[in-house]
Scaffold this active site. Structure first.
Site, short mmCIF file in Angstrom:
data_model
loop_
_atom_site.label_atom_id
_atom_site.label_comp_id
_atom_site.label_asym_id
_atom_site.label_seq_id
_atom_site.Cartn_x
_atom_site.Cartn_y
_atom_site.Cartn_z
N SER A 35 0.93 -1.10 -0.03
CA SER A 35 0.00 0.03 0.18
C SER A 35 0.94 1.14 0.00
O SER A 35 2.04 1.20 0.55
CB SER A 35 -0.66 -0.01 1.24
OG SER A 35 -1.50 1.13 1.46
N TYR A 45 -0.72 -0.94 10.17
CA TYR A 45 -0.97 -1.15 8.76
C TYR A 45 0.34 -0.79 8.06
O TYR A 45 0.68 -1.41 7.08
CB TYR A 45 -2.21 -0.79 8.12
CG TYR A 45 -2.53 -0.92 6.81
CD1 TYR A 45 -3.22 -2.12 6.40
CD2 TYR A 45 -2.52 0.16 5.90
CE1 TYR A 45 -3.41 -2.45 4.95
CE2 TYR A 45 -3.00 0.15 4.48
CZ TYR A 45 -3.28 -1.27 4.27
OH TYR A 45 -3.81 -1.56 2.76
N1 LIG Z 1 -8.61 -0.69 -1.43
C1 LIG Z 1 -7.65 0.01 -1.22
O1 LIG Z 1 -7.83 1.14 -1.34
C2 LIG Z 1 -6.45 -0.72 -0.82
C3 LIG Z 1 -5.43 0.33 -0.78
C4 LIG Z 1 -3.94 -0.43 -0.51
C5 LIG Z 1 -3.71 -1.74 -0.37
N2 LIG Z 1 -5.01 -2.53 -0.34
C6 LIG Z 1 -4.69 -3.95 -0.09
O2 LIG Z 1 -5.35 -4.69 -1.15
C7 LIG Z 1 -5.64 -6.07 -0.62
C8 LIG Z 1 -7.18 -6.25 -0.89
O3 LIG Z 1 -7.77 -5.33 -0.38
P1 LIG Z 1 -9.41 -4.92 -0.87
O4 LIG Z 1 -9.50 -3.40 -1.03
O5 LIG Z 1 -9.66 -5.90 -2.01
O6 LIG Z 1 -10.17 -5.33 0.32
P2 LIG Z 1 -11.72 -6.51 0.36
O7 LIG Z 1 -12.10 -6.22 1.78
O8 LIG Z 1 -12.67 -5.83 -0.64
O9 LIG Z 1 -11.18 -7.68 -0.05
C9 LIG Z 1 -10.13 -8.43 0.92
C10 LIG Z 1 -10.79 -9.93 0.75
O10 LIG Z 1 -9.72 -10.47 1.75
C11 LIG Z 1 -10.35 -11.39 2.64
N3 LIG Z 1 -9.59 -11.57 3.78
C12 LIG Z 1 -9.09 -10.55 4.84
N4 LIG Z 1 -8.63 -10.96 5.67
C13 LIG Z 1 -8.39 -12.34 5.62
C14 LIG Z 1 -7.96 -13.21 6.31
N5 LIG Z 1 -7.28 -13.33 7.35
N6 LIG Z 1 -7.63 -14.54 5.70
C15 LIG Z 1 -8.41 -14.88 4.52
N7 LIG Z 1 -9.17 -13.82 3.78
C16 LIG Z 1 -8.94 -12.59 4.28
C17 LIG Z 1 -11.42 -10.74 2.98
O11 LIG Z 1 -12.55 -11.61 3.50
C18 LIG Z 1 -11.92 -9.98 1.65
O12 LIG Z 1 -12.88 -11.01 0.91
C19 LIG Z 1 -5.16 -5.93 0.92
O13 LIG Z 1 -4.16 -6.27 1.44
C20 LIG Z 1 -5.42 -4.31 1.18
O14 LIG Z 1 -4.48 -4.18 2.24
C21 LIG Z 1 -6.14 -1.98 -0.67
#
Ligand SMILES: NC(=O)c1ccc[n+]([C@@H]2O[C@H](COP(=O)([O-])OP(=O)(O)OC[C@H]3O[C@@H](n4cnc5c(N)ncnc54)[C@H](O)[C@@H]3O)[C@@H](O)[C@H]2O)c1
Length: 274
Positions: free
Chosen positions: A152, A165
């Site tokens: 991130s 985080y």
């Molecule tokens: N959305 C953003 O703006 C953003 C920005 C930077 C980084 N990220 C990173 O991208 C990745 C995906 O995030 P997203 O935005 O798609 O979130 P999201 O919540 O839409 O999807 C994440 C999925 O991961 C699953 N998950 C979470 N913890 C878990 C665990 N302990 N074991 C198994 N599954 C688990 C959740 O159930 C969910 O279905 C994450 O690592 C997040 O930190 C997202």
């Protein structure tokens, strides 16, 4: 012929959001997919959607922080598809606060999900990767494998209010660089993608209204709409990214065109830095 024909891709957290789009993108380019999510229903939905469009997929449901998850995940790929070519460590969530209000539980939850879990998945894959590589090298083949760790902007430039985080997302970039050096001799490209604002449930809900359930714990997610608006104004491309756009950045590190790129962190943020 598509770019990932015959490859086996493992993607954590692929029941929703960015991970789900990564599964669809890699699958549509020919990969067979091992889907994981904490939530069984959404993991099965992704598997169902992949199969419906003719993509081989299997679910490995469970919490990536379970100590035996890495072994289970890797074994599912090897037992089901007899291979292991692409690993995307994507599962994660935010549990934010300023340092003085961050509990040990919050801190360790962030380190566990964003660093320890990817470490265990990659450790579990190491022997298989070495064995596959040895056999391929003995036949004079140069086969590249791909690891993409999800980071991130908080892990690249820091973000106030995200001490756990941000530290964990910086840590995964460090792990990426170490493994690029350890696994270069096995022809593994190890890279990370650091996202800026991507519109998923982590960011879409208004602050105070959204929450996610991590094994019984309700954790608040979401961004205040005013903050969201001002964040979006600061993005050179004018808006947050879609999960499909985020998945496209990961895809770049999975295709043969990136075979000579390793140890890098790609920022996918619509031009926003920090
Ligand atoms: N959305 C953003 O703006 C953003 C920005 C930077 C980084 N990220 C990173 O991208 C990745 C995906 O995030 P997203 O935005 O798609 O979130 P999201 O919540 O839409 O999807 C994440 C999925 O991961 C699953 N998950 C979470 N913890 C878990 C665990 N302990 N074991 C198994 N599954 C688990 C959740 O159930 C969910 O279905 C994450 O690592 C997040 O930190 C997202």
């Amino acid at each position: 012929m598509t770019k990932l024909d015959g490859k086996v891709a493992l993607i954590t957290g692929s029941g929703r959001g960015i991970g789900r789009e990564i599964a669809l993108k890699l699958g549509s380019e020919g990969a067979r997919v091992v889907v994981n999510d904490l939530d069984e229903a959404v993991a099965n939905d992704t598997v169902g959607d992949l199969r419906e469009i003719g993509i081989d997929a299997v679910a490995c449901v469970g919490n990536v922080t379970d100590p035996d998850f890495g072994e289970r995940f890797v074994t599912t790929a090897v037992d089901t598809f007899s291979g292991l070519d692409i690993i995307v460590n994507n599962a994660g969530y935010t549990w934010d606060n300023v340092i003085q209000k961050t509990t040990d539980e919050q801190w360790y939850a962030m380190i566990d999900v964003h660093m320890t879990a990817p470490f265990r998945v990659l450790r579990a894959a190491a022997d298989f990767i070495r064995t596959y590589h040895k056999a391929e090298a003995a036949e004079g083949q140069e086969v590249f494998r791909k690891v993409v760790n999800i980071s991130s902007l908080a892990g690249v430039g820091g973000n106030a209010g995200q001490v756990g985080y941000g530290a964990a997302k910086a840590g995964i970039n460090g792990m990426t660089r170490v493994l690029a050096k350890e696994w270069g001799r096995f022809k593994v490209n190890v890279n990370s993608v650091a996202f800026g604002l991507i519109r998923t449930r982590l960011t879409e809900a208004a602050a105070g209204t959204g929450s996610i359930n991590i094994e019984g714990a309700e954790i608040k997610v979401g961004v205040n709409p005013d903050v969201m608006q001002s964040l979006e104004k600061g993005i050179p491309l004018g808006r947050g990214g879609t999960p499909a756009e985020a998945a496209a950045a990961v895809y770049l590190f999975c295709i043969p065109e990136s075979d000579y790129i390793s140890g890098q962190t790609l920022v996918c943020s619509g031009g926003y830095m920090f």
